[in-house]
Design an enzyme around this catalytic site. Structure first.
Site, PDB file in Angstrom:
ATOM      1  N   LYS A  80       0.808  -1.117   0.087  1.00 56.20           N
ATOM      2  CA  LYS A  80       0.054  -0.096  -0.043  1.00 56.20           C
ATOM      3  C   LYS A  80       0.968   1.151   0.085  1.00 56.20           C
ATOM      4  O   LYS A  80       1.852   1.194   0.654  1.00 56.20           O
ATOM      5  CB  LYS A  80      -0.914   0.099   1.303  1.00 56.20           C
ATOM      6  CG  LYS A  80      -2.039   0.947   1.129  1.00 56.20           C
ATOM      7  CD  LYS A  80      -3.330   0.260   0.709  1.00 56.20           C
ATOM      8  CE  LYS A  80      -4.540   1.027   0.474  1.00 56.20           C
ATOM      9  NZ  LYS A  80      -5.630   0.400   0.104  1.00 56.20           N
ATOM     10  N   VAL A 183     -24.068   5.542   1.363  1.00 57.49           N
ATOM     11  CA  VAL A 183     -24.434   5.037  -0.028  1.00 57.49           C
ATOM     12  C   VAL A 183     -23.524   5.717  -1.346  1.00 57.49           C
ATOM     13  O   VAL A 183     -24.041   6.395  -2.230  1.00 57.49           O
ATOM     14  CB  VAL A 183     -25.710   5.396  -0.293  1.00 57.49           C
ATOM     15  CG1 VAL A 183     -26.807   4.675   0.586  1.00 57.49           C
ATOM     16  CG2 VAL A 183     -26.101   6.887  -0.118  1.00 57.49           C
ATOM     17  N   GLY A 184     -22.033   5.559  -1.014  1.00 61.53           N
ATOM     18  CA  GLY A 184     -21.093   5.892  -2.096  1.00 61.53           C
ATOM     19  C   GLY A 184     -21.342   4.890  -3.174  1.00 61.53           C
ATOM     20  O   GLY A 184     -22.132   4.138  -3.509  1.00 61.53           O
ATOM     21  N   VAL A 186     -19.833   1.741  -3.349  1.00 60.18           N
ATOM     22  CA  VAL A 186     -20.126   0.382  -3.004  1.00 60.18           C
ATOM     23  C   VAL A 186     -21.617   0.471  -2.337  1.00 60.18           C
ATOM     24  O   VAL A 186     -22.436  -0.383  -2.727  1.00 60.18           O
ATOM     25  CB  VAL A 186     -19.095   0.186  -1.851  1.00 60.18           C
ATOM     26  CG1 VAL A 186     -19.399  -1.322  -1.627  1.00 60.18           C
ATOM     27  CG2 VAL A 186     -17.527  -0.094  -2.465  1.00 60.18           C
TER      28      VAL A 186
HETATM   29  P1  NAD Z   1     -17.431   6.425  -1.285  1.00 57.59           P
HETATM   30  O1  NAD Z   1     -16.699   7.385  -1.028  1.00 57.59           O
HETATM   31  O2  NAD Z   1     -17.813   6.363  -2.716  1.00 57.59           O
HETATM   32  O3  NAD Z   1     -18.546   6.380  -0.574  1.00 57.59           O
HETATM   33  C1  NAD Z   1     -18.744   6.355   0.889  1.00 57.59           C
HETATM   34  C2  NAD Z   1     -19.944   6.726   1.542  1.00 57.59           C
HETATM   35  O4  NAD Z   1     -19.966   6.795   2.902  1.00 57.59           O
HETATM   36  C3  NAD Z   1     -20.017   8.260   1.129  1.00 57.59           C
HETATM   37  O5  NAD Z   1     -21.142   8.530   0.593  1.00 57.59           O
HETATM   38  C4  NAD Z   1     -19.847   9.298   2.412  1.00 57.59           C
HETATM   39  O6  NAD Z   1     -20.521  10.350   2.725  1.00 57.59           O
HETATM   40  C5  NAD Z   1     -20.363   7.997   3.493  1.00 57.59           C
HETATM   41  N1  NAD Z   1     -20.038   8.317   4.846  1.00 57.59           N
HETATM   42  C6  NAD Z   1     -18.929   8.419   5.134  1.00 57.59           C
HETATM   43  N2  NAD Z   1     -18.957   8.376   6.526  1.00 57.59           N
HETATM   44  C7  NAD Z   1     -20.169   7.966   6.997  1.00 57.59           C
HETATM   45  C8  NAD Z   1     -20.890   7.651   8.177  1.00 57.59           C
HETATM   46  N3  NAD Z   1     -20.219   7.681   9.297  1.00 57.59           N
HETATM   47  N4  NAD Z   1     -22.184   7.312   8.406  1.00 57.59           N
HETATM   48  C9  NAD Z   1     -22.803   7.280   7.005  1.00 57.59           C
HETATM   49  N5  NAD Z   1     -22.170   7.411   5.961  1.00 57.59           N
HETATM   50  C10 NAD Z   1     -20.867   7.935   5.649  1.00 57.59           C
HETATM   51  O7  NAD Z   1     -16.520   5.176  -0.867  1.00 57.59           O
HETATM   52  P2  NAD Z   1     -16.472   3.791  -1.594  1.00 57.59           P
HETATM   53  O8  NAD Z   1     -15.670   3.413  -2.773  1.00 57.59           O
HETATM   54  O9  NAD Z   1     -17.958   3.354  -1.646  1.00 57.59           O
HETATM   55  O10 NAD Z   1     -16.001   2.745  -0.321  1.00 57.59           O
HETATM   56  C11 NAD Z   1     -16.709   2.567   0.817  1.00 57.59           C
HETATM   57  C12 NAD Z   1     -16.050   1.585   1.922  1.00 57.59           C
HETATM   58  O11 NAD Z   1     -15.663   0.381   1.106  1.00 57.59           O
HETATM   59  C13 NAD Z   1     -14.616   2.311   2.340  1.00 57.59           C
HETATM   60  O12 NAD Z   1     -14.414   1.514   3.652  1.00 57.59           O
HETATM   61  C14 NAD Z   1     -13.710   1.562   1.369  1.00 57.59           C
HETATM   62  O13 NAD Z   1     -12.555   1.419   1.750  1.00 57.59           O
HETATM   63  C15 NAD Z   1     -14.216   0.305   1.179  1.00 57.59           C
HETATM   64  N6  NAD Z   1     -13.926  -0.463  -0.153  1.00 57.59           N
HETATM   65  C16 NAD Z   1     -14.012   0.020  -1.404  1.00 57.59           C
HETATM   66  C17 NAD Z   1     -13.676  -0.571  -2.543  1.00 57.59           C
HETATM   67  C18 NAD Z   1     -14.109  -0.017  -3.871  1.00 57.59           C
HETATM   68  O14 NAD Z   1     -13.953  -0.801  -4.907  1.00 57.59           O
HETATM   69  N7  NAD Z   1     -14.433   1.279  -3.932  1.00 57.59           N
HETATM   70  C19 NAD Z   1     -13.076  -1.680  -2.439  1.00 57.59           C
HETATM   71  C20 NAD Z   1     -13.045  -2.418  -1.224  1.00 57.59           C
HETATM   72  C21 NAD Z   1     -13.246  -1.694  -0.110  1.00 57.59           C
END
Ligand code: NAD
Length: 348
Positions: A80, A183-184, A186
């Site tokens: 990383k 609701v991002g 993932v």
């Molecule tokens: P993203 O930034 O698209 O979405 C995250 C969402 O969570 C945002 O809408 C944000 O406003 C919201 N959020 C943040 N803190 C919050 C809280 N306390 N309560 C409610 N909502 C909250 O990110 P993503 O890509 O969807 O990733 C989400 C998680 O999944 C992260 O932990 C990331 O490390 C993990 N992840 C993502 C991937 C990927 O392919 N994108 C892969 C493995 C793991």
């Protein structure tokens, strides 16, 4: 403090510190293990209050990538990178190229990709200076690669269904109540897939407007962000930040199943025991959320197209079932069983 004096140092093979005078780049690349192949893992661009926190993040995240990649059955190790963000040294193409040169200097022992704060456009800049890059925008419709989010969401969706089979004895999702935190990319993708199956959804996001818009689209409910983990749902799905499952939030859980995509959901290893002792079916995060790395990993290795990626993601439920079986047989929490299996795969 030397890297090996950090509590999160876990016999990492190497920890590299980079500085570029022209752009001000300050970056760390931690290589946890290359036993299975080149160490792969994203690059995080983040503002840390103290440099020690950046080192800790790189150590912890690279170890997590070793475990995730091994459990995903990929011939890649774990690493990383962290770029220390600072208003005094903005994320310019020059700074990203300097980071690319740092990656290139490791000769392929580390392969970078997106993480928090780094977009696929940034990856294009980084790729100008190194060939050891994944997660670039895809050229053709059927290719592997590109934004890993939808692939992570697909794996989490399949994992949620497996957890519902295990915890509720239900083979379909119609009317099953799932509470999604975040609701991002993932969580939003997961919500859409579950809505298609007729699941009942409760959504929350710190950006309440985001949750409200998706709820209106899917016919879901919303709750305040600080209430989502204790909703009396069938499944709670953490899809926002890490460390959300601690003594307090685990005691307040009302759902019999916790299965979501966020990385590092358990605040401490003890929380794996806490959730287990409550009899909750827990899907270890790095097993259920491996869809994205399967996508970018196969892209980098040049081992398959989108159909191959989807068929590898379809193996996630079986992997979770084996972990839950071993957890039931040994009495150990699912999180500990997953760590043990991953450590065995990387010879630790
Ligand atoms: P993203 O930034 O698209 O979405 C995250 C969402 O969570 C945002 O809408 C944000 O406003 C919201 N959020 C943040 N803190 C919050 C809280 N306390 N309560 C409610 N909502 C909250 O990110 P993503 O890509 O969807 O990733 C989400 C998680 O999944 C992260 O932990 C990331 O490390 C993990 N992840 C993502 C991937 C990927 O392919 N994108 C892969 C493995 C793991």
């Amino acid at each position: 403090m030397a890297p090996w004096d950090y509590p999160d140092y876990d016999a990492h093979e190497a920890v590299h510190f980079f500085h570029d005078a022209a752009t001000g780049l300050a970056a760390i690349i931690a290589i946890h293990s290359t036993v299975l192949g080149p160490a792969a893992g994203g690059c995080r661009y983040w503002s840390y209050a103290r440099a020690e926190e950046a080192v800790t993040d790189a150590l912890r995240l690279s170890r997590g990538m070793s475990f995730k990649n091994a459990m995903a059955g990929l011939p890649i190790g774990g690493g990383k990178a962290v770029i220390l963000a600072d208003a005094a040294r903005p994320k310019t193409p020059e700074l990203l190229a300097a980071f690319g040169r740092a990656v290139e200097s490791l000769g392929g022992r580390y392969v970078t990709a997106e993480d928090v704060g780094i977009s696929d456009r940034d990856m294009v800049e980084i790729a100008r200076a190194t060939r050891y890059v994944s997660g670039l925008p895809v050229a053709g419709h059927g290719d592997a690669g590109g934004d890993p989010g939808p692939f992570t969401a697909l794996g989490v969706y399949l994992g949620v269904r497996a957890a519902v089979r295990r915890g509720l004895g239900r083979a379909d999702m119609a009317g099953v109540h799932v509470a999604i935190q975040g609701v991002g990319s993932v969580g939003g993708g997961l919500a859409r897939l579950l809505a298609r199956d007729g699941a009942r959804l409760t959504l929350a996001d710190v950006h309440a407007d985001r949750a409200a818009a998706l709820a209106a689209e899917l016919g879901a409910e919303t709750v305040a962000a600080d209430a989502i983990l204790s909703v009396a749902a069938d499944v709670v799905s953490p899809c926002a930040l890490g460390a959300v499952l601690d003594a307090g939030s685990i005691a307040a859980l009302q759902a019999p199943v916790v299965a979501g995509g966020a990385n590092n959901q358990l605040a401490t290893p003890e929380d794996g025991w806490r959730i287990h002792q409550r009899g909750i079916v827990y899907a270890p995060d790095y097993v259920i959320n491996a869809g994205g790395i399967i996508n970018v990993g196969l892209e980098y290795l040049g081992q398959g197209d989108r159909a191959e990626v989807e068929s590898r993601i379809a193996e996630i439920p079986g992997r979770l079932d084996r972990i839950w079986e071993e957890s039931a047989a040994t009495g150990d929490p699912a999180a500990i069983v997953a760590d043990r299996l991953a450590q065995k795969l990387i010879g630790r």
